[in-house]
Design a protein around this motif. Structure first.
Motif, PDB file in Angstrom:
ATOM      1  N   ARG A   1      -3.659   5.845   0.361  1.00 38.19           N
ATOM      2  CA  ARG A   1      -3.446   4.754   1.312  1.00 38.19           C
ATOM      3  C   ARG A   1      -4.784   4.253   1.866  1.00 38.19           C
ATOM      4  O   ARG A   1      -5.000   3.046   1.997  1.00 38.19           O
ATOM      5  CB  ARG A   1      -2.539   5.219   2.442  1.00 38.19           C
ATOM      6  CG  ARG A   1      -2.242   4.136   3.478  1.00 38.19           C
ATOM      7  CD  ARG A   1      -1.310   4.661   4.566  1.00 38.19           C
ATOM      8  NE  ARG A   1      -1.161   3.692   5.653  1.00 38.19           N
ATOM      9  CZ  ARG A   1      -0.266   2.710   5.687  1.00 38.19           C
ATOM     10  NH1 ARG A   1       0.577   2.562   4.672  1.00 38.19           N
ATOM     11  NH2 ARG A   1      -0.200   1.887   6.721  1.00 38.19           N
TER      12      ARG A   1
ATOM     13  N   VAL B   1       0.866  -1.187   0.000  1.00 35.73           N
ATOM     14  CA  VAL B   1       0.000   0.000   0.000  1.00 35.73           C
ATOM     15  C   VAL B   1       0.896   1.229   0.000  1.00 35.73           C
ATOM     16  O   VAL B   1       2.076   1.142   0.359  1.00 35.73           O
ATOM     17  CB  VAL B   1      -0.920   0.033   1.254  1.00 35.73           C
ATOM     18  CG1 VAL B   1      -1.939  -1.095   1.220  1.00 35.73           C
ATOM     19  CG2 VAL B   1      -0.103  -0.010   2.530  1.00 35.73           C
TER      20      VAL B   1
ATOM     21  N   SER C   1       4.979   0.573   4.084  1.00 32.77           N
ATOM     22  CA  SER C   1       4.421   0.298   2.755  1.00 32.77           C
ATOM     23  C   SER C   1       3.709  -1.047   2.689  1.00 32.77           C
ATOM     24  O   SER C   1       3.309  -1.483   1.603  1.00 32.77           O
ATOM     25  CB  SER C   1       5.545   0.321   1.708  1.00 32.77           C
ATOM     26  OG  SER C   1       6.471  -0.730   1.952  1.00 32.77           O
TER      27      SER C   1
END
Length: 370
Positions: free
Chosen positions: A62, A54, A108
């Motif tokens: 996000r 993400v 992430s």
């Protein structure tokens, strides 16, 4: 019984493809037969590659990516308040955000629950026994909130080497009473015990509970799946607002020819309660008269076409003329129809199904067969 709860230190960060059995055995060469290993589901998920990419920066992108992941992990939404979603996962667990986690992982990434936590527990147990000679039970745990109580606690998502439930039914207490419903979710209790020394920020993903088992079971029973309550027995399958919405939708879509004979007992008291419930909301001229006398009900069956054979009661519905005896106009008839539907919804709320039968064309007269 004397219990010890021991931390397994030095495991470090876990990455996709890592051998959990080797990591745990290397960090805890002191494992004994009969120990219960409580393993945080996050390191199981990491080792199994249950991570998704993400955007790392907080913002709409996000959030959108997280929502997409949540939708993929969700079977149904149980409750939603603002950004919070309580959902049922593909496993059957009911938990916030499907157990998706963004802590203790790179910004992430998001960590999903293991695809099959019981299978993960079985595989880890088998590897430890085969390669390191340790016959242990394994609990894969995760953190959940609880209805009616503040605070979080760890519970079991998967288990191998022991039964998830300690069933006391059939046992006799010290007062001579036979226990009939007591089933203890011991794996949840052991998961919570392990969490006492694992913590959330201490990087201790594995704990050992020693002293509870004398020896693991030879088979893996039904796993933690036995903790998931069957939908037919779940009295709280929806949040309050969601249950209300579902009820309103069900009331709005009641068929005119619903099957007669509901799940509840048809009594005069039940019919009277339904009439009383809608009384404040109906027009002054609307009249509801319950009929429970067996002879009168039988006569209705001979007079009205479509009378269901299983009906045991009825409610006469009519619209009274005004003081001058003027017949009802179209608006009054429409309101009368809405009032009859309100009563049918109130009866349905008590588990009583109805069939709507009309009087002669153009008359403000209807009968509900119950």
């Amino acid at each position: 019984m004397r219990l010890e709860i021991l931390p397994v230190l030095g495991i470090g960060d876990v990455a996709e493809g890592d051998d959990l059995a080797e990591l745990i055995a290397g960090a805890a060469p002191w494992l004994r037969d009969g120990d219960v290993l409580v393993v945080t589901s996050k390191i199981v998920s990491k080792a199994e590659g249950r991570l998704v990419d993400v955007p790392a920066e907080e913002g709409p992108a996000r959030l959108a990516a997280r929502d997409e992941v949540l939708a993929a992990e969700t079977v149904r939404t149980v409750a939603a308040r603002g950004a919070t979603r309580i959902v049922q996962t593909h496993h059957g667990f009911v938990m916030a955000a499907a157990g998706i986690d963004a802590s203790n992982v790179d910004a992430s990434k998001l960590v999903l629950l293991p695809k099959d936590p019981d299978a993960s527990a079985r595989a880890l147990r088998a590897a430890l026994r085969r390669r390191h000679g340790a016959d242990v039970a394994v609990i894969v745990s995760d953190t959940m909130g609880r209805p009616w109580r503040n605070g979080l606690t760890d519970v079991a998502l998967g288990v191998a080497g022991m039964s998830a439930i300690r069933d006391h039914r059939g046992e006799v207490d010290p007062y001579g009473n036979e226990l009939s419903i007591t089933q203890m979710a011991v794996v949840d209790e052991l998961a919570g015990a392990g969490e006492l020394i694992k913590g959330k920020c201490d990087q201790v993903p594995v704990a050992v509970v020693r002293g509870y088992l004398t020896a693991p079971t030879s088979d893996d029973d039904t796993g933690a799946r036995s903790l998931i309550r069957d939908a037919a027995q779940d009295l709280f399958s929806l949040g309050t607002a969601e249950a209300r919405t579902a009820g309103l939708l069900a009331a709005a879509t009641l068929a005119d020819t619903a099957l007669a004979g509901g799940a509840a007992e048809v009594t005069e008291e039940a019919l009277t309660r339904a009439v009383a419930a809608v009384r404040p909301s109906i027009a002054e001229a609307t009249r509801f008269t319950p009929v429970t006398d067996a002879a009168a009900v039988a006569q209705l069956g001979t007079l009205l076409d479509g009378w269901p054979a299983t009906a045991t009661a009825a409610v006469h519905c009519r619209l009274a003329d005004d003081a001058e005896g003027t017949p009802a106009d179209a608006a009054a008839l429409i309101r009368f129809g809405a009032d009859v539907h309100r009563l049918r919804a109130a009866l349905a709320a008590q588990g009583l199904s109805t069939t709507l039968l009309f009087g002669p064309d153009g008359s403000a007269l209807a009968t509900l067969a119950v």
